[in-house]
Design a protein around this motif. Sequence first.
Motif, PDB file in Angstrom:
ATOM      1  N   LEU B 131       0.833  -1.205   0.000  1.00  0.00           N
ATOM      2  CA  LEU B 131       0.000   0.000   0.000  1.00  0.00           C
ATOM      3  C   LEU B 131       0.871   1.260   0.000  1.00  0.00           C
ATOM      4  CD1 LEU B 131      -3.257   0.659   1.841  1.00  0.00           C
ATOM      5  CD2 LEU B 131      -1.428   2.309   2.138  1.00  0.00           C
ATOM      6  N   VAL B 132       1.897   1.269   0.864  1.00  0.00           N
ATOM      7  CA  VAL B 132       2.810   2.421   0.931  1.00  0.00           C
ATOM      8  C   VAL B 132       3.480   2.627  -0.425  1.00  0.00           C
ATOM      9  CG1 VAL B 132       4.958   3.259   1.965  1.00  0.00           C
ATOM     10  CG2 VAL B 132       3.203   2.208   3.416  1.00  0.00           C
ATOM     11  N   HIS B 133       3.953   1.536  -0.999  1.00  0.00           N
ATOM     12  CA  HIS B 133       4.646   1.597  -2.281  1.00  0.00           C
ATOM     13  C   HIS B 133       3.720   2.117  -3.380  1.00  0.00           C
ATOM     14  CE1 HIS B 133       6.931  -0.090  -5.775  1.00  0.00           C
ATOM     15  NE2 HIS B 133       7.941   0.312  -5.018  1.00  0.00           N
ATOM     16  N   THR B 149       8.745  10.441  -0.076  1.00  0.00           N
ATOM     17  CA  THR B 149       8.736   9.870   1.274  1.00  0.00           C
ATOM     18  C   THR B 149       7.376  10.145   1.892  1.00  0.00           C
ATOM     19  OG1 THR B 149       9.669   9.907   3.497  1.00  0.00           O
ATOM     20  CG2 THR B 149       9.756  11.967   2.276  1.00  0.00           C
ATOM     21  N   LEU B 150       6.849   9.170   2.627  1.00  0.00           N
ATOM     22  CA  LEU B 150       5.552   9.337   3.281  1.00  0.00           C
ATOM     23  C   LEU B 150       5.718   9.556   4.786  1.00  0.00           C
ATOM     24  CD1 LEU B 150       3.480   6.453   1.615  1.00  0.00           C
ATOM     25  CD2 LEU B 150       3.644   8.826   0.910  1.00  0.00           C
ATOM     26  N   VAL B 321      10.567   1.990   1.484  1.00  0.00           N
ATOM     27  CA  VAL B 321       9.973   0.719   1.072  1.00  0.00           C
ATOM     28  C   VAL B 321      10.560   0.345  -0.291  1.00  0.00           C
ATOM     29  CG1 VAL B 321       7.849  -0.482   0.428  1.00  0.00           C
ATOM     30  CG2 VAL B 321       7.840   1.137   2.335  1.00  0.00           C
ATOM     31  N   GLN B 322      11.119  -0.864  -0.360  1.00  0.00           N
ATOM     32  CA  GLN B 322      11.736  -1.304  -1.613  1.00  0.00           C
ATOM     33  C   GLN B 322      11.028  -2.544  -2.136  1.00  0.00           C
ATOM     34  OE1 GLN B 322      15.967  -2.689  -1.798  1.00  0.00           O
ATOM     35  NE2 GLN B 322      16.339  -0.499  -2.077  1.00  0.00           N
ATOM     36  N   LYS B 323      10.835  -2.550  -3.442  1.00  0.00           N
ATOM     37  CA  LYS B 323      10.199  -3.721  -4.047  1.00  0.00           C
ATOM     38  C   LYS B 323      11.272  -4.620  -4.641  1.00  0.00           C
ATOM     39  CE  LYS B 323       6.525  -5.111  -7.149  1.00  0.00           C
ATOM     40  NZ  LYS B 323       5.664  -4.799  -8.283  1.00  0.00           N
ATOM     41  N   ASP B 324      11.261  -5.900  -4.226  1.00  0.00           N
ATOM     42  CA  ASP B 324      12.193  -6.898  -4.765  1.00  0.00           C
ATOM     43  C   ASP B 324      11.377  -8.005  -5.381  1.00  0.00           C
ATOM     44  OD1 ASP B 324      14.693  -5.988  -4.407  1.00  0.00           O
ATOM     45  OD2 ASP B 324      14.981  -6.863  -2.407  1.00  0.00           O
ATOM     46  N   GLY B 325      11.250  -8.016  -6.690  1.00  0.00           N
ATOM     47  CA  GLY B 325      10.392  -9.018  -7.308  1.00  0.00           C
ATOM     48  C   GLY B 325       8.960  -8.827  -6.865  1.00  0.00           C
ATOM     49  N   ASP B 326       8.419  -9.835  -6.173  1.00  0.00           N
ATOM     50  CA  ASP B 326       7.035  -9.739  -5.718  1.00  0.00           C
ATOM     51  C   ASP B 326       6.925  -9.384  -4.242  1.00  0.00           C
ATOM     52  OD1 ASP B 326       5.971 -10.298  -8.153  1.00  0.00           O
ATOM     53  OD2 ASP B 326       5.949 -12.488  -7.825  1.00  0.00           O
ATOM     54  N   THR B 327       8.053  -9.178  -3.593  1.00  0.00           N
ATOM     55  CA  THR B 327       7.985  -8.870  -2.156  1.00  0.00           C
ATOM     56  C   THR B 327       8.478  -7.451  -1.868  1.00  0.00           C
ATOM     57  OG1 THR B 327      10.168  -9.815  -1.816  1.00  0.00           O
ATOM     58  CG2 THR B 327       8.295 -11.269  -1.434  1.00  0.00           C
ATOM     59  N   PHE B 328       8.039  -6.978  -0.710  1.00  0.00           N
ATOM     60  CA  PHE B 328       8.389  -5.616  -0.302  1.00  0.00           C
ATOM     61  C   PHE B 328       9.175  -5.675   0.989  1.00  0.00           C
ATOM     62  CE2 PHE B 328       4.610  -5.493  -2.847  1.00  0.00           C
ATOM     63  CZ  PHE B 328       4.799  -4.408  -3.688  1.00  0.00           C
TER      64      PHE B 328
END
Lengths: 130, 505
Positions: B131-133, B149-150, B321-328
């Motif tokens: 959600l944050v991403h 940045t949130l 928050v970083q996205k790596d493939g399908d995970t955060f």
Amino acid sequence: MADAPVHLKYTTDHEWVELNGDIATIGITAYAQESLGDLVFVELPEVGITITSGDDFAVVESVKAASEVYTPVSGEVTETNEELGDSPEMINENPYTDGWIAKVKLSDKSELDEMMTAEEYQEYINQLEA
Amino acid sequence: MTMTATPLNTAETKLALPGHQGLKLEEKLLFDQSREGSYGVDLPTLKGTTSRTGQPVRETVGLPEVSEPQVVRHFVRLSQMNYSIDGGLFPLGSCTMKHNPRLNEKLARLPGFAALHPMQPDSTTQGALELVHTLENWLAELCGLPGITLAPAAGAHGELTGMLVIKKAIEARNETRPIVLVSDSAHGTNPATARTCGFDIVSVPSGDDGLVDYDAFAELVDKHGKDIAAFMVTNPNTCGRFEKDVTRIADKLHSVGAYFYCDGANFNAIVGKVRPGDLGVDVMQFNLHKTFSTPHGGGGPGCGPVGVTEELKKFLPIPKVQKDGDTFKLVTDCPHSIGRIKAFHGHFGMMVRALAYMMSHGADGLQRVAEDAVLNANYMLHHLKGTFNVPFKGYCMHECLLTDKHLKDKHVSTLDIAKGLIEYGYHPMTVYFPLVVSGAMLIEPTETESKQSLDEFINTMKHLAHLAETKGEDTFKQFPLSTPRRRLDEVKAARQPILKWEKPE
């Protein structure tokens, strides 16, 4: 509104200066206090600091707004009106006498030459009001 | 120009009050309701006279003694005294008090969001991190700035974060730039923020049209050159105007290596229409609690995300928050970052509401928000411009600016009009702001008001102007008449404030 006394000099930011020897007394004009409304707080400069023409050196605050006071002259602050701390209303009541803010020992008297006379200031206010 | 108030159809016309009577309640302090021996909870009798830490137990802590129904009624009554957007039109300028859709509230209360603990491992909070991403991506798209940045807790906190990023970027360039330019119509938080970050403020004057005086601005840039860290401007500005020279301002700033900070508090007027990043803005803050309708002003905490250019991205606060493939995952190892500016991850509940607002509106819906906000403000301006003085010609953006100039000879001021509005059941508009306009009344109806609701307010304003013309100051100085407290002595309250309840002797 009280007329601007003729023995004082004025700025477009609505400060007045009275010259006694090389000491200048600075305050804000009747027009300024009336625009601000009842003052509730005055922040005075420290005695002994050196200020340069154009610096904001004091703050006057009313229920409407806080406003900086700019010095039109340069020099050393020799005295401030401590009574304003408890009685900021003195500026509303007698802006040109008891309501003075600070006294400055001038480093350059010629700075006063650039300021407005009472007549010029009155005309300036009339233009603002138009 | 001669100003005459438009009379109502008949002098006897009864004004349709918005039905808000809340300001008319009287409620004593809980301390004054206290009666010895009343209590709401049965507590066991104390054993001994020392506490478990070995300190003597106090006989009393001086709390009011009241029963549970008393406490409940007290706080419910207080909440009824509070004028809220749920109770009526809230026309505060520069505040964007819009309706908070109940869908947002429903989603924020989903147990998976509401019951999260900030120290849960990332593997158990994937939905929240996504959600944050997602919200970051939406905001980046809307402002045209890639780094978001949130974390900041509200608008002014966002400003502080943005200016700290700028300060850090300047330090990273091994430069010293002590000056920040601020427009004189700016929100007061702009110069306060710059000062808090250790900068000296130089004020940029507005012209007769209520916009930044470009020539005066350019002169200041030429004078201070590489001493300038940034220019802070609110756009649309607090006079309700769009800064038309914004791209020239950006170019001029960038020519001396300074940054362009845009206060996005008034973003509601341009969301989906203009992307500040495309105009040359380097840093801006959003007020999620304004533009994206999360409760604020006593209704809930704020959220003040910051958007920055690609160059400034690495200085944003942690965690990210970083996205790596399908995970955060949450990342804190960011050597260039200004560090943490808020415990944990900011006000997450506000993020849920804001994303719900965005997704339920969609891109076209957000555009309509800006269009309707501007339309409503212009509708109000159009109907009030014959009755009140308008300082700037032409259309406004999301808020319309009026003054009390033509009422001066009746000795009725902006403050009196505001008190009159209270008498007629409205929260007053923003008064005496922006400071550059004498006797300012700043009205922001927002897009959520219907034509009927706008007409009611317009009629009330016209009625007040008519009263000013016909009855003058004697009537106005009485307002408000029907509130438990009449005209308050604001001067005495400021000069001799009573900040603490004292037990009567």
